[in-house]
Scaffold this active site. Sequence first.
Site, mmCIF file in Angstrom:
data_model
loop_
_atom_site.group_PDB
_atom_site.id
_atom_site.type_symbol
_atom_site.label_atom_id
_atom_site.label_comp_id
_atom_site.label_asym_id
_atom_site.label_seq_id
_atom_site.Cartn_x
_atom_site.Cartn_y
_atom_site.Cartn_z
ATOM 1 N N ARG A 69 0.825 -1.215 0.000
ATOM 2 C CA ARG A 69 0.000 0.000 0.000
ATOM 3 C C ARG A 69 0.855 1.259 0.000
ATOM 4 O O ARG A 69 0.441 2.299 -0.508
ATOM 5 C CB ARG A 69 -0.927 0.012 1.221
ATOM 6 C CG ARG A 69 -2.147 -0.905 1.092
ATOM 7 C CD ARG A 69 -3.093 -0.666 2.239
ATOM 8 N NE ARG A 69 -4.381 -1.324 2.005
ATOM 9 C CZ ARG A 69 -5.515 -0.935 2.563
ATOM 10 N NH1 ARG A 69 -5.520 0.092 3.387
ATOM 11 N NH2 ARG A 69 -6.644 -1.570 2.309
ATOM 12 N N LYS A 112 4.536 2.561 -1.128
ATOM 13 C CA LYS A 112 5.840 2.321 -1.762
ATOM 14 C C LYS A 112 6.323 3.531 -2.544
ATOM 15 O O LYS A 112 7.511 3.832 -2.558
ATOM 16 C CB LYS A 112 5.797 1.078 -2.660
ATOM 17 C CG LYS A 112 4.643 0.958 -3.616
ATOM 18 C CD LYS A 112 4.739 -0.347 -4.400
ATOM 19 C CE LYS A 112 3.565 -0.538 -5.359
ATOM 20 N NZ LYS A 112 2.399 -1.142 -4.666
ATOM 21 N N ASP A 125 -6.637 2.267 -6.240
ATOM 22 C CA ASP A 125 -5.231 2.668 -6.310
ATOM 23 C C ASP A 125 -5.051 4.056 -5.687
ATOM 24 O O ASP A 125 -5.862 4.960 -5.914
ATOM 25 C CB ASP A 125 -4.783 2.705 -7.775
ATOM 26 C CG ASP A 125 -3.277 2.558 -7.928
ATOM 27 O OD1 ASP A 125 -2.554 2.982 -7.013
ATOM 28 O OD2 ASP A 125 -2.834 2.024 -8.967
ATOM 29 N N LYS A 130 0.927 17.269 -13.942
ATOM 30 C CA LYS A 130 1.015 18.685 -13.588
ATOM 31 C C LYS A 130 2.326 19.291 -14.088
ATOM 32 O O LYS A 130 2.349 20.430 -14.572
ATOM 33 C CB LYS A 130 0.902 18.847 -12.074
ATOM 34 C CG LYS A 130 1.081 20.293 -11.608
ATOM 35 C CD LYS A 130 0.877 20.446 -10.119
ATOM 36 C CE LYS A 130 1.091 21.908 -9.700
ATOM 37 N NZ LYS A 130 0.781 22.130 -8.275
ATOM 38 N N HIS A 142 -37.808 7.333 -36.741
ATOM 39 C CA HIS A 142 -37.634 8.606 -36.036
ATOM 40 C C HIS A 142 -38.078 8.517 -34.577
ATOM 41 O O HIS A 142 -38.847 9.343 -34.093
ATOM 42 C CB HIS A 142 -38.374 9.723 -36.763
ATOM 43 C CG HIS A 142 -37.933 9.904 -38.183
ATOM 44 N ND1 HIS A 142 -36.610 10.108 -38.529
ATOM 45 C CD2 HIS A 142 -38.631 9.877 -39.348
ATOM 46 C CE1 HIS A 142 -36.521 10.227 -39.851
ATOM 47 N NE2 HIS A 142 -37.724 10.075 -40.371
ATOM 48 N N ASN A 164 -47.994 14.175 -27.137
ATOM 49 C CA ASN A 164 -49.184 13.424 -26.753
ATOM 50 C C ASN A 164 -49.317 12.183 -27.637
ATOM 51 O O ASN A 164 -49.100 12.263 -28.833
ATOM 52 C CB ASN A 164 -50.443 14.279 -26.889
ATOM 53 C CG ASN A 164 -50.545 15.350 -25.827
ATOM 54 O OD1 ASN A 164 -50.307 15.077 -24.651
ATOM 55 N ND2 ASN A 164 -50.905 16.558 -26.226
ATOM 56 N N ASP A 204 -63.824 14.783 -25.754
ATOM 57 C CA ASP A 204 -63.797 14.869 -27.211
ATOM 58 C C ASP A 204 -63.020 13.734 -27.873
ATOM 59 O O ASP A 204 -63.403 13.267 -28.953
ATOM 60 C CB ASP A 204 -63.249 16.225 -27.656
ATOM 61 C CG ASP A 204 -61.963 16.631 -26.937
ATOM 62 O OD1 ASP A 204 -61.417 15.796 -26.195
ATOM 63 O OD2 ASP A 204 -61.516 17.784 -27.121
ATOM 64 N N ARG A 242 -49.221 7.326 -15.560
ATOM 65 C CA ARG A 242 -49.027 8.115 -16.771
ATOM 66 C C ARG A 242 -47.697 7.752 -17.414
ATOM 67 O O ARG A 242 -46.731 7.453 -16.715
ATOM 68 C CB ARG A 242 -49.047 9.603 -16.402
ATOM 69 C CG ARG A 242 -49.043 10.547 -17.590
ATOM 70 C CD ARG A 242 -48.943 11.985 -17.122
ATOM 71 N NE ARG A 242 -47.609 12.288 -16.617
ATOM 72 C CZ ARG A 242 -47.292 13.395 -15.951
ATOM 73 N NH1 ARG A 242 -48.224 14.277 -15.664
ATOM 74 N NH2 ARG A 242 -46.050 13.602 -15.547
#
Length: 515
Positions: free
Chosen positions: A63, A65, A125, A137, A275, A419, A469, A511
């Site tokens: 872990r 080194k 790691d 960097k 589509h 819709n 309707d 829905r």
Amino acid sequence: MAIRRALVSVSDKTGIVAFCKELTQQGVQVISTGGTKTLLEQENVPGVGISEVTGFPEILDGRVKTLHPAVHSGLLAIRDNAEHRRAMEQLGLDYIDLVVVNLYPFKETIAKPDVSYEDAIENIDIGGPTMLRSAAKNHAFVTVVTDAADYEQVLAELKAGGDTTLETRKRLAAKVFRHTAAYDALISDYFAKQLDEPLPEKLTVTYEKIQDLRYGENPHQQAAFYRKPLAGAGSITTAEQLHGKELSYNNINDANAALAIVKEFDEPAVVAVKHMNPCGVGIGRDIDEAYRKAYEADPTSIFGGIVAANRTIDKVTAERLSDIFLEIVIAPDFTPEALGILQRKKNIRLLRMGGLSSAAERRPEWLVTSVEGGMLIQQSDVHSLSDADLKVVTTREPTPEELKQLLFSWKVVKHVKSNAILLAKDSMTIGVGAGQMNRVGAARIAIEQAGEKARGAVLASDAFFPMGDTLELAAKAGITAVIQPGGSIKDEESIAVANAHNIAMVFTGVRHFKH
């Protein structure tokens, strides 16, 4: 500057022995750790261990080194800074000019179905990302490599001039930060899942590029195709292309839509999409009957569309498919005879799609939608309706056959753009009204498409009727049964219209908006 010392510590050892041999032939000292050091020694590659550099043993099962000033000073020192040079000389430290590191296999570890929490944590790691970030960097002076694909270019530049170019170092540094960001995103996602926190205060996602695309929805839009690092079977990202041209942006979108619909069914099913909307869906005793229904649902719109099946494509079905122009056919597999027939068509794309689970086994995934300046995230809509969920609200109850067709139509209408109104009969769609600004307009389109077939058919609506309707139109067309969510303040008006025309109507309480 020149590359004199390299620190090499890799989990994925692809090509590393040959690379390090070339380094040493160019006079570069190789420093290595752990398993990398063991491998290089076995292959007689000269070098030194990290403990010889740090003066400190590798401890705690490896872990610790490389987390040492002798390493990070060598990586971070600015070579043309007098103060930095003085500090290095006073402390007897030397520069490290090249870092070759790839990380513990965290992704591969958590991909195992039986991985333990402890094993996952052990494969996070720490030293590797720290060295990578330090080197990246300071890329003005240090070359950093995470990918074996970059070994060749680094060696070529080293042989040509003793060092890499600044342009190359910048490119490799950018690659490092993408690499470590993706690594950390996977770890973050793993913890979120362990803690059942799918919507944390900060959300970092990562994807891996599958391919650049020629363009996006339109030729003037740039595009590429990515997948999640742990994408499972049963998605378009893991499909195997057996034949045809490269997939386009629109192909991928439509194929994904077709797959989502065909996954609704356990019985043999075929879905045709155009589509992003279904233009024909059918189920049958076998895949050939299902395809015939999907085709007959809308023989015009299927032309140039995408077809998805949930059973192997056989010879008979392949012959029918080859009669028209299709962009894509997706299926779990193709018989050799079917593949031969379809491969005669130069431009058709054939995708083999494994891992189509049963409808009952589907689980919601988190879907991301971009908005300008941000994104929306929600669960996928995998809600499944059963007979027990239905509430009959009219005087007449649906017949068993009507109920069967209602449940079929409900599975499909949830995938139609809102819709949405969908008509079905004989286990096939016969009319689809998609993406309209009002529900009556969607109903008119679906009814007009169905024509005389509408008589005796059922109708599904993705959301409630705001007034009666739409039902008046349905009654005139001869619709006999309707399924819809209910929940409008004018539900009673719709119920009254249905009763007046002897239409059976059921509410789902759910829905399915799809914008």
